[in-house]
Design a protein around this motif. Sequence first.
Motif, PDB file in Angstrom:
ATOM      1  N   ASP A 187       0.851  -1.182   0.000  1.00 55.73           N
ATOM      2  CA  ASP A 187       0.000   0.000   0.000  1.00 55.73           C
ATOM      3  C   ASP A 187       0.889   1.235   0.000  1.00 55.73           C
ATOM      4  O   ASP A 187       2.106   1.151   0.226  1.00 55.73           O
ATOM      5  N   LEU A 188       0.307   2.387  -0.238  1.00 57.95           N
ATOM      6  CA  LEU A 188       1.072   3.619  -0.355  1.00 57.95           C
ATOM      7  C   LEU A 188       1.632   4.060   0.998  1.00 57.95           C
ATOM      8  O   LEU A 188       0.861   4.302   1.937  1.00 57.95           O
ATOM      9  N   PRO A 189       2.958   4.202   1.140  1.00 58.12           N
ATOM     10  CA  PRO A 189       3.559   4.669   2.401  1.00 58.12           C
ATOM     11  C   PRO A 189       3.517   6.199   2.469  1.00 58.12           C
ATOM     12  O   PRO A 189       4.555   6.874   2.432  1.00 58.12           O
ATOM     13  N   LEU A 190       2.337   6.746   2.598  1.00 56.52           N
ATOM     14  CA  LEU A 190       2.146   8.185   2.449  1.00 56.52           C
ATOM     15  C   LEU A 190       2.937   8.989   3.477  1.00 56.52           C
ATOM     16  O   LEU A 190       3.511  10.028   3.146  1.00 56.52           O
ATOM     17  N   GLU A 191       2.971   8.531   4.726  1.00 52.15           N
ATOM     18  CA  GLU A 191       3.688   9.297   5.747  1.00 52.15           C
ATOM     19  C   GLU A 191       5.182   9.396   5.421  1.00 52.15           C
ATOM     20  O   GLU A 191       5.796  10.449   5.635  1.00 52.15           O
TER      21      GLU A 191
END
Length: 224
Positions: A187-191
């Motif tokens: 999943d997107l590691p946005l942080e």
Amino acid sequence: MSPKPDENLAATPFLDFDHPAVAEFARSATAEDASDKDRAVHIYYAVRDTIRYDPYSIDLSVRGMRASTTLQAGHGWCVPKAVLLAACCRAVGIPAKLGFADVRNHLSTERLRQRMKTDIFYWHGYTSIFIDGNWLKATPAFNIELCQKFNLQPLEFDGHQDALFHPYDQSGNKHMEYIRYRGEFSDLPLEKITGTMTRRYGHHRPSPEADFAKEAENENRIAQ
């Protein structure tokens, strides 16, 4: 043969292929009786060329990074385009992950260089797709029209080998160098992305008034 883990097939808040528009986009790009390879290839080209590359459209909110948001906007930078490609692959049952690298990009524009204060693009995004027992890297960032403006060979994906950016353009000038791989994620590691951009660039605000394609066209016309 590598496994096909559930986390690389699931919908997430970012890879929201359960959104009707994303599901329909993925379905319309493929044929039901096609192989995984053929479906992945067709989806790659649909994302590459239907969604215009725009490095000024950065919106690092959850909503701004969703596949459905990028699809409905019709433009996005490398990371949301990779998110959309991964979501569409998952929508048709093909496992997909998000991959990232820091790259030195020699094809840019004066305005973008002034904004970034560097030629390094941190957390450049690509998609890793599971086809015939192998994970293949595919980069859908630059649409074909933009490649023409930059005199860059469009990046092709055949479902047999990785499709990462070519190191040189059609004139033999340096295009892109991969200087650090940051790994692949379900999943997107946005942080992590937001933290790096804040430290390195000092901001991550969109510039809706800017037109990257027009800048490229004007600067390349002057250079010729």
